[in-house]
Design a protein around this motif. Structure first.
Motif, PDB file in Angstrom:
ATOM      1  N   ASN A  38       0.799  -1.228   0.000  1.00  0.00           N
ATOM      2  CA  ASN A  38       0.000   0.000   0.000  1.00  0.00           C
ATOM      3  C   ASN A  38       0.836   1.286   0.000  1.00  0.00           C
ATOM      4  O   ASN A  38       0.322   2.340   0.321  1.00  0.00           O
ATOM      5  CB  ASN A  38      -0.974  -0.008   1.182  1.00  0.00           C
ATOM      6  N   ASP A  39       2.088   1.223  -0.410  1.00  0.00           N
ATOM      7  CA  ASP A  39       2.927   2.416  -0.528  1.00  0.00           C
ATOM      8  C   ASP A  39       2.630   3.076  -1.869  1.00  0.00           C
ATOM      9  O   ASP A  39       3.022   2.569  -2.922  1.00  0.00           O
ATOM     10  CB  ASP A  39       4.408   2.030  -0.433  1.00  0.00           C
ATOM     11  N   GLY A  40       1.940   4.175  -1.848  1.00  0.00           N
ATOM     12  CA  GLY A  40       1.561   4.850  -3.075  1.00  0.00           C
ATOM     13  C   GLY A  40       2.715   5.513  -3.811  1.00  0.00           C
ATOM     14  O   GLY A  40       2.585   5.859  -4.981  1.00  0.00           O
ATOM     15  N   PHE A  41       3.850   5.707  -3.145  1.00  0.00           N
ATOM     16  CA  PHE A  41       5.013   6.324  -3.765  1.00  0.00           C
ATOM     17  C   PHE A  41       5.954   5.289  -4.382  1.00  0.00           C
ATOM     18  O   PHE A  41       6.613   5.552  -5.370  1.00  0.00           O
ATOM     19  CB  PHE A  41       5.803   7.155  -2.746  1.00  0.00           C
ATOM     20  N   ARG A  42       6.030   4.107  -3.753  1.00  0.00           N
ATOM     21  CA  ARG A  42       6.935   3.042  -4.185  1.00  0.00           C
ATOM     22  C   ARG A  42       6.221   1.692  -4.099  1.00  0.00           C
ATOM     23  O   ARG A  42       6.627   0.825  -3.323  1.00  0.00           O
ATOM     24  CB  ARG A  42       8.179   2.990  -3.291  1.00  0.00           C
ATOM     25  N   PRO A  43       5.154   1.476  -4.864  1.00  0.00           N
ATOM     26  CA  PRO A  43       4.440   0.206  -4.731  1.00  0.00           C
ATOM     27  C   PRO A  43       5.293  -0.981  -5.183  1.00  0.00           C
ATOM     28  O   PRO A  43       6.036  -0.886  -6.158  1.00  0.00           O
ATOM     29  CB  PRO A  43       3.216   0.377  -5.624  1.00  0.00           C
ATOM     30  N   VAL A  44       5.198  -2.048  -4.433  1.00  0.00           N
ATOM     31  CA  VAL A  44       5.895  -3.285  -4.759  1.00  0.00           C
ATOM     32  C   VAL A  44       4.830  -4.337  -5.032  1.00  0.00           C
ATOM     33  O   VAL A  44       3.918  -4.527  -4.226  1.00  0.00           O
ATOM     34  CB  VAL A  44       6.813  -3.735  -3.601  1.00  0.00           C
ATOM     35  N   SER A  45       4.943  -4.997  -6.188  1.00  0.00           N
ATOM     36  CA  SER A  45       3.996  -6.057  -6.544  1.00  0.00           C
ATOM     37  C   SER A  45       4.562  -7.406  -6.139  1.00  0.00           C
ATOM     38  O   SER A  45       5.750  -7.678  -6.356  1.00  0.00           O
ATOM     39  CB  SER A  45       3.728  -6.043  -8.051  1.00  0.00           C
ATOM     40  N   PHE A  46       3.706  -8.223  -5.575  1.00  0.00           N
ATOM     41  CA  PHE A  46       4.092  -9.549  -5.102  1.00  0.00           C
ATOM     42  C   PHE A  46       3.243 -10.603  -5.796  1.00  0.00           C
ATOM     43  O   PHE A  46       2.020 -10.465  -5.877  1.00  0.00           O
ATOM     44  CB  PHE A  46       3.860  -9.674  -3.593  1.00  0.00           C
ATOM     45  N   TYR A  47       3.880 -11.658  -6.268  1.00  0.00           N
ATOM     46  CA  TYR A  47       3.180 -12.806  -6.838  1.00  0.00           C
ATOM     47  C   TYR A  47       3.112 -13.863  -5.744  1.00  0.00           C
ATOM     48  O   TYR A  47       4.140 -14.321  -5.258  1.00  0.00           O
ATOM     49  CB  TYR A  47       3.937 -13.335  -8.058  1.00  0.00           C
ATOM     50  N   LEU A  48       1.911 -14.201  -5.344  1.00  0.00           N
ATOM     51  CA  LEU A  48       1.722 -15.217  -4.303  1.00  0.00           C
ATOM     52  C   LEU A  48       1.304 -16.514  -4.945  1.00  0.00           C
ATOM     53  O   LEU A  48       0.453 -16.532  -5.836  1.00  0.00           O
ATOM     54  CB  LEU A  48       0.616 -14.793  -3.332  1.00  0.00           C
ATOM     55  N   GLU A  49       1.885 -17.600  -4.470  1.00  0.00           N
ATOM     56  CA  GLU A  49       1.455 -18.908  -4.933  1.00  0.00           C
ATOM     57  C   GLU A  49       1.517 -19.895  -3.787  1.00  0.00           C
ATOM     58  O   GLU A  49       2.406 -19.821  -2.941  1.00  0.00           O
ATOM     59  CB  GLU A  49       2.290 -19.393  -6.113  1.00  0.00           C
ATOM     60  N   ALA A  50       0.541 -20.765  -3.767  1.00  0.00           N
ATOM     61  CA  ALA A  50       0.520 -21.814  -2.755  1.00  0.00           C
ATOM     62  C   ALA A  50       1.467 -22.918  -3.220  1.00  0.00           C
ATOM     63  O   ALA A  50       1.360 -23.384  -4.350  1.00  0.00           O
ATOM     64  CB  ALA A  50      -0.893 -22.357  -2.589  1.00  0.00           C
ATOM     65  N   LEU A  51       2.380 -23.272  -2.354  1.00  0.00           N
ATOM     66  CA  LEU A  51       3.270 -24.377  -2.672  1.00  0.00           C
ATOM     67  C   LEU A  51       2.482 -25.677  -2.579  1.00  0.00           C
ATOM     68  O   LEU A  51       1.663 -25.843  -1.679  1.00  0.00           O
ATOM     69  CB  LEU A  51       4.465 -24.394  -1.728  1.00  0.00           C
ATOM     70  N   GLU A  52       2.712 -26.557  -3.495  1.00  0.00           N
ATOM     71  CA  GLU A  52       1.915 -27.776  -3.590  1.00  0.00           C
ATOM     72  C   GLU A  52       1.840 -28.540  -2.272  1.00  0.00           C
ATOM     73  O   GLU A  52       0.784 -29.000  -1.874  1.00  0.00           O
ATOM     74  CB  GLU A  52       2.455 -28.682  -4.693  1.00  0.00           C
ATOM     75  N   GLU A  53       2.962 -28.635  -1.563  1.00  0.00           N
ATOM     76  CA  GLU A  53       2.965 -29.391  -0.310  1.00  0.00           C
ATOM     77  C   GLU A  53       2.148 -28.709   0.796  1.00  0.00           C
ATOM     78  O   GLU A  53       1.789 -29.312   1.777  1.00  0.00           O
ATOM     79  CB  GLU A  53       4.371 -29.680   0.182  1.00  0.00           C
ATOM     80  N   ALA A  54       1.841 -27.420   0.611  1.00  0.00           N
ATOM     81  CA  ALA A  54       1.105 -26.694   1.637  1.00  0.00           C
ATOM     82  C   ALA A  54      -0.410 -26.673   1.404  1.00  0.00           C
ATOM     83  O   ALA A  54      -1.163 -26.359   2.300  1.00  0.00           O
ATOM     84  CB  ALA A  54       1.605 -25.250   1.715  1.00  0.00           C
ATOM     85  N   VAL A  55      -0.816 -27.008   0.205  1.00  0.00           N
ATOM     86  CA  VAL A  55      -2.235 -26.892  -0.134  1.00  0.00           C
ATOM     87  C   VAL A  55      -2.925 -28.242   0.044  1.00  0.00           C
ATOM     88  O   VAL A  55      -2.552 -29.209  -0.604  1.00  0.00           O
ATOM     89  CB  VAL A  55      -2.416 -26.414  -1.605  1.00  0.00           C
ATOM     90  N   PRO A  56      -3.924 -28.314   0.925  1.00  0.00           N
ATOM     91  CA  PRO A  56      -4.638 -29.561   1.090  1.00  0.00           C
ATOM     92  C   PRO A  56      -5.468 -29.877  -0.143  1.00  0.00           C
ATOM     93  O   PRO A  56      -6.128 -29.003  -0.706  1.00  0.00           O
ATOM     94  CB  PRO A  56      -5.525 -29.310   2.313  1.00  0.00           C
ATOM     95  N   HIS A  57      -5.412 -31.091  -0.601  1.00  0.00           N
ATOM     96  CA  HIS A  57      -6.260 -31.601  -1.689  1.00  0.00           C
ATOM     97  C   HIS A  57      -6.080 -30.867  -3.013  1.00  0.00           C
ATOM     98  O   HIS A  57      -7.014 -30.691  -3.748  1.00  0.00           O
ATOM     99  CB  HIS A  57      -7.742 -31.569  -1.299  1.00  0.00           C
ATOM    100  N   ARG A  58      -4.879 -30.431  -3.303  1.00  0.00           N
ATOM    101  CA  ARG A  58      -4.642 -29.743  -4.584  1.00  0.00           C
ATOM    102  C   ARG A  58      -4.390 -30.737  -5.667  1.00  0.00           C
ATOM    103  O   ARG A  58      -3.710 -31.678  -5.591  1.00  0.00           O
ATOM    104  CB  ARG A  58      -3.481 -28.768  -4.457  1.00  0.00           C
TER     105      ARG A  58
END
Length: 99
Positions: A79-99
């Motif tokens: 939420n930094d309007g002067f220096r926004p940083v974009s993040f790509y989030l992904e669930a790691l396969e071992e962490a996701v139940p029933h993926r």
């Protein structure tokens, strides 16, 4: 992750700050527990990301229907309007139940 900067907005509205953002493009953070901020991640960014990390870690998919090509991911910015940083989030396969 990608970092943008808006120096014109900073010059007009922001008080001068040293080291306002220490995030570097290409950094990778792994959340071992959705409610525990990864070391080195900005507190402000974590406030934005944590609910989405929780949803993905608990097996949530398609957070906003039709938004992401891979429903096990999200693209968010801090939420930094002067220096926004974009993040790509992904669930790691071992962490996701029933993926």
């Amino acid at each position: 992750m990608r970092k943008a900067e808006y120096p014109d907005l900073s010059a007009q509205y922001e008080n001068p700050m040293e080291d306002a953002c220490s995030m570097e493009e290409g950094e990778v953070f792994i959340a071992e527990d959705w409610n525990c901020k990864p070391e080195g991640l900005c507190d402000s960014a974590w406030t934005t990301l944590a609910p989405f990390v929780m949803a993905l870690a608990c097996g949530g998919t398609d957070i906003y229907p039709g938004w992401m090509k891979d429903p096990h991911t999200a693209m968010l910015s801090c939420n930094d309007g002067f220096r926004p940083v974009s993040f790509y989030l992904e669930a790691l396969e071992e962490a996701v139940p029933h993926r």
